[in-house]
Scaffold this active site. Structure first.
Site, PDB file in Angstrom:
ATOM      1  N   LYS A 174       7.864 -11.200   7.654  1.00 33.05           N
ATOM      2  CA  LYS A 174       8.305 -11.357   6.262  1.00 33.05           C
ATOM      3  C   LYS A 174       9.823 -11.452   6.174  1.00 33.05           C
ATOM      4  CE  LYS A 174       7.866 -11.275   1.712  1.00 33.05           C
ATOM      5  NZ  LYS A 174       7.163 -10.229   0.943  1.00 33.05           N
ATOM      6  N   ASP A 205       0.266  -9.083  -4.817  1.00 36.41           N
ATOM      7  CA  ASP A 205       1.558  -8.394  -4.887  1.00 36.41           C
ATOM      8  C   ASP A 205       1.414  -7.097  -5.675  1.00 36.41           C
ATOM      9  OD1 ASP A 205       4.221  -7.873  -4.343  1.00 36.41           O
ATOM     10  OD2 ASP A 205       4.986  -9.097  -5.992  1.00 36.41           O
ATOM     11  N   HIS A 225       9.992 -14.110   0.561  1.00 34.23           N
ATOM     12  CA  HIS A 225      10.309 -13.746  -0.819  1.00 34.23           C
ATOM     13  C   HIS A 225      11.427 -14.689  -1.241  1.00 34.23           C
ATOM     14  CE1 HIS A 225      10.855 -10.648  -4.140  1.00 34.23           C
ATOM     15  NE2 HIS A 225      11.838 -11.520  -4.333  1.00 34.23           N
ATOM     16  N   LEU A 278       9.221  -8.208  -9.622  1.00 33.60           N
ATOM     17  CA  LEU A 278      10.088  -9.200  -8.992  1.00 33.60           C
ATOM     18  C   LEU A 278       9.269 -10.036  -8.014  1.00 33.60           C
ATOM     19  CD1 LEU A 278      13.324  -7.098  -8.311  1.00 33.60           C
ATOM     20  CD2 LEU A 278      13.049  -8.955  -9.977  1.00 33.60           C
ATOM     21  N   LEU A 285       0.815  -1.217   0.000  1.00 31.12           N
ATOM     22  CA  LEU A 285       0.000   0.000   0.000  1.00 31.12           C
ATOM     23  C   LEU A 285       0.847   1.264   0.000  1.00 31.12           C
ATOM     24  CD1 LEU A 285      -2.827  -0.959   2.541  1.00 31.12           C
ATOM     25  CD2 LEU A 285      -2.853  -1.113   0.038  1.00 31.12           C
ATOM     26  N   ALA A 332      10.535  -2.192  -9.988  1.00 33.32           N
ATOM     27  CA  ALA A 332       9.803  -3.443 -10.180  1.00 33.32           C
ATOM     28  C   ALA A 332       8.476  -3.391  -9.443  1.00 33.32           C
ATOM     29  CB  ALA A 332      10.639  -4.613  -9.673  1.00 33.32           C
TER      30      ALA A 332
END
Length: 348
Positions: free
Chosen positions: A100, A248, A137, A220, A17, A264
């Site tokens: 994350k 994403d 990721h 990405l 966001l 990206a």
């Protein structure tokens, strides 16, 4: 084939966001469709603890459109310096739902990320004990690795080791892009799931590179060859509860995308469920969309599904050529092009 599709309201289990004035725009777009969203923490500086997550959460709530019940689900950004106690405090907050793992340098604002997974093993142990999911990721960032191979090598060098070392830890392999990732998730335990984006279902690297470079397809992990795209479509439409919606959606101002060294990220939040419907329709699998978009994610996170509904109708419309992004503009994916499905209404 029906021209009308009603679903339990979906959730977005991976969205960016951003922060500041642009929240007025990005929050409105996600709240239009989704009941909840997992909010990525890669701000500058990143969201590293419960206090910072609460501050960001309050800014998001303040940006909701009048009457919106959209709920942001907050995420911590893991660093080499994250402490187990910070995980326990975040879990106790009730509003932090995951942490994350960004390998340092893997994507936008990931410079503060983890330099070696071994350094955060005590943190992962605390997460397993607390029942907090780890979002990964999954790309290596070494300079000797081809950008199209980053995901596969990450699986071989890191993912297998993490899930074997911490078998009770819930792990989400974020925005998977390869058949290798699909196979890994399918073969892993029920504690391992994956999000899949609309743009990786709809497009492959030819769309980005053939006939000219199209910067608004650059993201990405990068778009892969069509065989990987087909594997993702197979997974998303399989009915497996391991795979769920994560857009994403990652906005960058127009000048930052259309540049000699462009950023990206694809902006899809403005029409996310409509784009997923197109992908599922390609496989004659619209009957599988509700599970993927509305049921599998809540089940994995241990949350109830939403009870209200949305309706999509087959009604062609033209995507805007640009959208407001604070005082700037963002070019959405499919700008100026036709979309086949349109969000119609919600039901109480």
């Amino acid at each position: 084939m029906s021209d009308r599709l009603t679903l339990l309201r979906p959730d977005d289990w991976h969205i960016h966001l951003r922060d500041g004035a642009v929240l007025t725009n990005t929050v409105a777009d996600v709240a239009r469709t989704f009941g909840r969203a997992i909010i990525m923490p890669n701000l500058v500086p990143p969201v590293r603890n419960a206090a910072e997550a609460d501050g960001y959460r309050q800014r998001i709530l303040a940006a909701r459109p009048a009457g919106s019940r959209f709920e942001p689900l907050m995420v911590l950004y893991l660093t080499d310096r994250t402490q187990p106690e910070e995980i326990r405090e975040a879990k106790a907050s009730g509003f932090v739902h995951a942490a994350k793992l960004y390998p340092a340098g893997a994507t936008t604002n990931s410079d503060s990320g983890v330099t070696s997974i071994d350094k955060i093993f005590p943190v992962l142990e605390a997460m397993a004990e607390a029942g907090m999911p780890l979002l990964i990721h999954g790309e290596v960032t070494r300079g000797d690795v081809d950008v199209f191979d980053r995901e596969k090598i990450f699986i071989d060098e890191h993912m297998r080791r993490v899930v074997e070392r911490f078998p009770t830890l819930k792990v989400v392999f974020e925005h998977i892009t390869t058949g290798d990732a699909v196979q890994f998730v399918n073969e892993a335990s029920a504690n391992v799931g994956a999000t899949i984006t609309a743009h990786h279902l709809l497009y492959n690297r030819n769309h980005m590179l053939v006939g000219g470079i199209r910067p608004h397809f650059y993201c990405l992990p990068i778009l892969k060859r069509n065989t990987h795209q087909e594997a993702l479509l197979d997974a998303a439409t399989s009915g497996s509860a391991k795979f769920f919606l994560g857009t994403d959606s990652a906005p960058h101002a127009q000048h930052a995308k259309e540049a000699a060294c462009g950023c990206a990220g694809c902006y899809t939040a403005y029409a996310a469920i409509e784009l997923y419907a197109e992908a599922f329709e390609q496989r004659n699998a619209l009957d599988k969309l509700e599970a993927f978009a509305s049921l599998n994610g809540p089940r994995f996170y241990g949350l109830p599904a939403n009870t209200d509904r949305i309706t999509l109708v087959r009604d062609e419309w033209t995507a805007p050529t640009s959208l407001p992004f604070g005082e700037l503009t963002v070019i959405p994916l499919r700008a100026g092009e036709k979309l086949r499905w349109r969000l119609l209404e919600e039901h109480a």
